[in-house]
Design an enzyme around this catalytic site. Structure first.
Site, PDB file in Angstrom:
ATOM      1  N   LYS A   1       0.827  -1.208   0.000  1.00 29.13           N
ATOM      2  CA  LYS A   1       0.000   0.000   0.000  1.00 29.13           C
ATOM      3  C   LYS A   1       0.863   1.261   0.000  1.00 29.13           C
ATOM      4  CE  LYS A   1      -3.846  -2.290   2.296  1.00 29.13           C
ATOM      5  NZ  LYS A   1      -4.471  -2.653   1.066  1.00 29.13           N
ATOM      6  N   CYS A   2       1.902   1.249  -0.809  1.00 31.12           N
ATOM      7  CA  CYS A   2       2.884   2.329  -0.849  1.00 31.12           C
ATOM      8  C   CYS A   2       2.862   2.988  -2.229  1.00 31.12           C
ATOM      9  CB  CYS A   2       4.272   1.727  -0.573  1.00 31.12           C
ATOM     10  SG  CYS A   2       5.650   2.881  -0.708  1.00 31.12           S
ATOM     11  N   GLY A   3       3.261   4.239  -2.288  1.00 34.21           N
ATOM     12  CA  GLY A   3       3.372   4.929  -3.573  1.00 34.21           C
ATOM     13  C   GLY A   3       4.384   4.280  -4.503  1.00 34.21           C
TER      14      GLY A   3
END
Length: 179
Positions: A57-59
């Site tokens: 769930k990271c950029g």
């Protein structure tokens, strides 16, 4: 008395731990895969290893695709190992099954992925102790700043370099070591 024995006899438990860690090979470090089974790093002797602390769930999560591309392009000489970590913005909250499913379904990941670990702090896993401390890896200190930071180890298990999250897996700063 033997001078070496005299010196060793003066070491404290902490000193002995440091001497043990400093003399340990990357291949001696214990870590499990996502299924909880030992991942024997010595199986990768003769290949470079790129360790990447990953999160779903990271950029930078889209880098999974690039890591898979790198792995496929250089699989004769490189193994990519994803290392899930939830220490940066709680961006890897999933359990092992959820992480595996996410990687396979969304990015077609076929490279090994380890159990979720801490890459910094008081519960830092031995793998990241080795990767981030010059006293242990013999080359360089670093701090894991965010998800998708990459660490490269050569075919003999020697530390090569590290790359921050913004360095894409197919960047020439990484691929120059693979040509």
């Amino acid at each position: 008395m033997n001078p070496l024995k005299a010196f060793v006899g003066t070491l404290t438990t902490t000193d002995n731990d440091e001497v043990r860690k400093a003399s340990r090979s990357i291949y001696d470090i214990d870590i499990n895969n996502l299924q909880g089974k030992p991942l024997d790093l010595s199986e990768f002797k003769g290949k470079k290893i790129l360790f990447v602390n990953v999160a779903s769930k990271c950029g930078f999560t889209h880098q999974y695709r690039d890591l898979q591309e790198l792995y496929e392009a250089y699989k004769d000489q490189l193994i990519v190992i994803g290392v899930p970590c939830n220490q940066f913005g709680n961006q890897e909250p999933g359990n092992s099954n959820e992480i595996q499913e996410f990687c396979e379904i969304n990015y077609g990941v076929t490279f090994p992925v380890t159990e979720k670990i801490d890459v910094k702090g008081p519960n830092q896993h031995d793998l990241y102790d080795w990767l981030t401390r010059k006293a242990v890896n013999g080359k360089q200190n670093s701090i894991v700043k965010w998800n998708f930071q990459k660490y490269l180890v050569d075919e003999e298990g020697e530390f090569v370099d590290y790359f921050y999250s913004v360095t894409k897996p197919m960047n020439s700063r990484i691929t120059k070591y693979l040509k």
